[in-house]
Design an enzyme around this catalytic site. Structure first.
Site, PDB file in Angstrom:
ATOM      1  N   GLU A 168       0.801  -1.221   0.000  1.00 27.77           N
ATOM      2  CA  GLU A 168       0.000   0.000   0.000  1.00 27.77           C
ATOM      3  C   GLU A 168       0.839   1.279   0.000  1.00 27.77           C
ATOM      4  O   GLU A 168       0.552   2.205  -0.769  1.00 27.77           O
ATOM      5  CB  GLU A 168      -0.970  -0.021   1.187  1.00 27.77           C
ATOM      6  CG  GLU A 168      -2.114  -0.998   0.951  1.00 27.77           C
ATOM      7  CD  GLU A 168      -2.779  -1.495   2.212  1.00 27.77           C
ATOM      8  OE1 GLU A 168      -2.533  -0.916   3.296  1.00 27.77           O
ATOM      9  OE2 GLU A 168      -3.536  -2.476   2.129  1.00 27.77           O
TER      10      GLU A 168
ATOM     11  N   ASP B 240       0.930   5.612   6.775  1.00 25.00           N
ATOM     12  CA  ASP B 240      -0.413   5.132   6.434  1.00 25.00           C
ATOM     13  C   ASP B 240      -1.133   4.636   7.684  1.00 25.00           C
ATOM     14  O   ASP B 240      -0.832   3.567   8.206  1.00 25.00           O
ATOM     15  CB  ASP B 240      -0.289   4.010   5.391  1.00 25.00           C
ATOM     16  CG  ASP B 240      -1.650   3.428   4.993  1.00 25.00           C
ATOM     17  OD1 ASP B 240      -2.669   3.746   5.642  1.00 25.00           O
ATOM     18  OD2 ASP B 240      -1.690   2.646   4.029  1.00 25.00           O
TER      19      ASP B 240
END
Ligand code: ADP
Ligand code: MG
Length: 621
Positions: free
Chosen positions: A191, A215
């Site tokens: 990601e 994140d």
């Protein structure tokens, strides 16, 4: 912005791969999932038609007849039918029931151990069992349907993102979910890597810099340090925790309310705790731009203000900053080397998070792109790359833990050090320790400790039917091959006889990131005791091989040894044997030294004798 041109057709339309199939990027999130594609200019766009329905909550609701709905509609059943409404399925991917013992109390639905599928967890709804892979495939199907309606085309290929910390089993499970949804999963992408792509960082070939991707989603936290140079993205280090995210912020508020309104709450049935959870999330979101949140819940006036929320969040945020610190350290850098920070995940909207991250990195922070969408947008760019439209880009990832095999006495021999870039190929040669050894067991471990028993076993296999050879003669080559997804294949070959075997390591179930963090922490804390234990094992190995060598020496050289010398050597062997019992490293090594000192002149004599025999043309054995 570059406009990719298809050389064959001269067209600028790059939505499709060579065989005309669409390649999409999918963010299969714990909390929310999105699907995106690169448009004709190579610009990524979220698919899904109507506004505000682009984000699909990763929630599935089952009706009694077994039919189901996904997304926002499903989410509306969370309060009323928690047992049939499944969320945070991503947390279950590649995990066993026991892995998830901490989760069972928190989730509103029922987890079941399973005897099939190597003990992987199942979810029970209305008497039917579902695997997390199956459930994720339902989410993927819903996303694909939404995107196909939008595009008016069939979708066959995809890139799916996972947290950087996902292990093999979790990545495999994600791949399987894609397959089950009818997708050809071209790549599993981290990601944070996708997120930096979404910011276009590195798309300009002349760009150079170090980026930290922070994140904080609903269920996971990831920090990655990327080095970007010559259009190449290199992940220098990744750290994370799959049990740290916005959910924990919500639970902190729930816990606060539970304490605050203890007396009133005791009358309310526990089933309603889930409603409270979602109210807590609403409170958290509200406090992003407002100073206070007040709501009436079953006659109780729940409230919380910004200061209180910040206080509740501070230790959670501090944990993420600690991991940032470790990631920077792992990358061999200091924060001053970081040029940019990219903010990803809905929870980075919390002002206290932005503040803490800004303070820690003390450099410009990118938060212009919607943090919920940024991963899917980047996945679409990666899809575009894999569709062959941006051949100049190369992505490299790293292994989070060291990989190695067990050697004599239970020692860990690291073959692929942690934070190695993948794809990678590492080889090492070994030999046998026993004469005539026919089979060799190779056991693969993951972890940082010197002793395999403290590391995580990934699998084992046996190299069979080696032709009998004296100890030390076979040349065993062990190869570790890591593909771009971080999937490991181990190959073993005896080079003299060319006996070979290989195994792809697909572990039964995953390791939680808590456990991963614990393994790393232990390896530092226990380094001293590990070292002692390692030295002891090495001493033991030496004693055993000395005993064998002494026996062999007596057998081969009886004619040139006096009865007294043989007696002495045998006496030493008895001493060695009993030193093994004692297990005292110093005693073992001192006796080995005594034996060596004593046998040195005898060995010289044996050698001279052999040379003399050779010179006089006598046959020796
Ligand atoms: P995931 O990657 O885990 O699927 P997302 O990136 O979609 O998660 O982030 C979801 C999380 O973001 C949830 O915990 C949600 O409560 C949180 N979130 C969304 N909007 C806000 C907001 N305005 N303020 C604080 N948190 C938010
Ligand atoms: Mg996410």
């Amino acid at each position: 912005m570059k406009i990719p041109i298809d050389i064959k057709t001269g067209s600028v339309s790059q939505l499709t791969s060579d065989n005309g199939e669409v390649v999409v990027g999918i963010d299969l999130g714990t909390t929310n999932s999105l699907i995106a594609i690169a448009d004709q200019e190579g610009k990524p766009v979220i698919l899904g038609g109507h506004k505000n329905r682009n984000i699909v909550p990763s929630v599935i609701h089952f009706f009694e007849d077994g039919s189901y709905i996904v997304g926002n509609e499903a989410k509306s059943y969370l309060g009323s039918q928690p047992k049939a409404t499944l969320y945070s399925v991503k947390r279950l991917m590649g995990k066993s029931y026991t892995d998830l013992s901490a989760e069972t109390g928190r989730l509103g639905y029922t987890l079941m151990p399973s005897s099939e599928d190597e003990g992987l967890v199942k979810v029970e709804v209305n008497g039917v069992f579902y695997s997390p892979v199956e459930l994720s495939s339902y989410l993927l199907k819903a996303l694909i349907k939404q995107a196909e309606e939008d595009l008016g085309k069939t979708i066959g290929k995809a890139v799916i993102t996972v947290p950087a910390y996902f292990n093999d089993a979790q990545r495999q499970a994600t791949r399987d979910a894609g397959k089950l949804a009818g997708l050809d999963v071209l790549r599993i992408v981290n990601e944070p890597t996708a997120a930096s792509l979404a910011y276009g960082i590195g798309l300009d070939k002349n760009e150079k810099g170090i980026v930290a991707v922070y994140d904080l989603g609903g269920g996971t936290f990831d920090i990655s340090i990327l080095n970007i140079e010559d259009g190449i993205f290199e992940v220098l280090a990744t750290k994370g925790d799959t049990y740290l995210g916005g959910d924990d912020f919500d639970l902190a508020i729930v816990d606060y309310w539970k304490i605050q309104y203890q007396s009133t709450f005791s009358e309310i049935h526990l089933q309603n705790l889930h409603e409270l959870r979602w109210l807590a999330e609403e409170a958290k979101k509200t406090l992003t731009d407002k100073d206070e949140f007040i709501v009436d819940w079953k006659g109780i006036k729940l409230n919380i203000d910004k200061g209180q929320a910040n206080l509740l969040f501070s230790s959670l945020i501090e944990r993420t900053i600690q991991l940032c610190h470790e990631a920077v350290q792992d990358a061999g850098l200091t924060t001053s080397a970081i040029n940019t920070v990219v903010m990803v995940g809905g929870s980075t909207r919390v002002p206290a998070v932005k503040h803490a991250v800004g303070q820690f990195f003390n450099c410009p922070i990118h938060d212009e792109v919607n943090p919920d969408e940024v991963v899917a947008l980047g996945a679409a760019i990666q899809a575009d790359i894999l569709a062959g439209n941006r051949k100049d880009l190369l992505l490299l990832d790293v292994t989070p833990l060291s990989l190695g095999i067990e050697t004599l006495g239970g020692l860990m021999d690291v073959i692929v050090p942690r934070n190695t870039k993948v794809p990678a190929r590492f080889g090492r040669n070994y030999t046998t320790s026993v004469d005539g050894q026919k089979n060799l067991a190779i056991t693969v471990y993951q972890g940082e400790r010197d002793l395999v028993k403290y590391n995580r076993k990934l699998g084992s296999f046996i190299l069979k039917n080696l032709p009998p050879m004296p100890a030390g003669l076979p040349k065993l080559e062990v190869l570790f091959i890591l593909d771009a997804d971080g999937i490991l294949t181990v190959r073993a070959r005896e080079l003299r006889s060319d006996v070979a075997t290989e195994v792809t390591i697909k572990s039964a179930y995953g390791i939680s990131d808590e456990e991963m963090a614990r393994l790393l922490l232990d390896s530092i804390k226990e380094a001293q005791t590990d070292m002692q234990e390692k030295q002891q094992i090495e001493a033991k190995n030496e004693v055993i091989s000395t005993i064998q060598a002494v026996k062999k020496f007596i057998d081969l050289n009886k004619p040139i040894l006096t009865a007294e010398e043989v007696g002495m050597l045998e006496h030493y062997n008895t001493l060695l044997e009993s030193s093994l019992q004692s297990g005292d490293k110093d005693v073992m090594l001192s006796i080995v030294k005594q034996v060596n000192d004593y046998s040195m002149p005898l060995a010289h004599r044996a050698m001279d004798n052999a040379v003399v025999n050779a010179l006089t043309g006598k046959k020796i054995d």
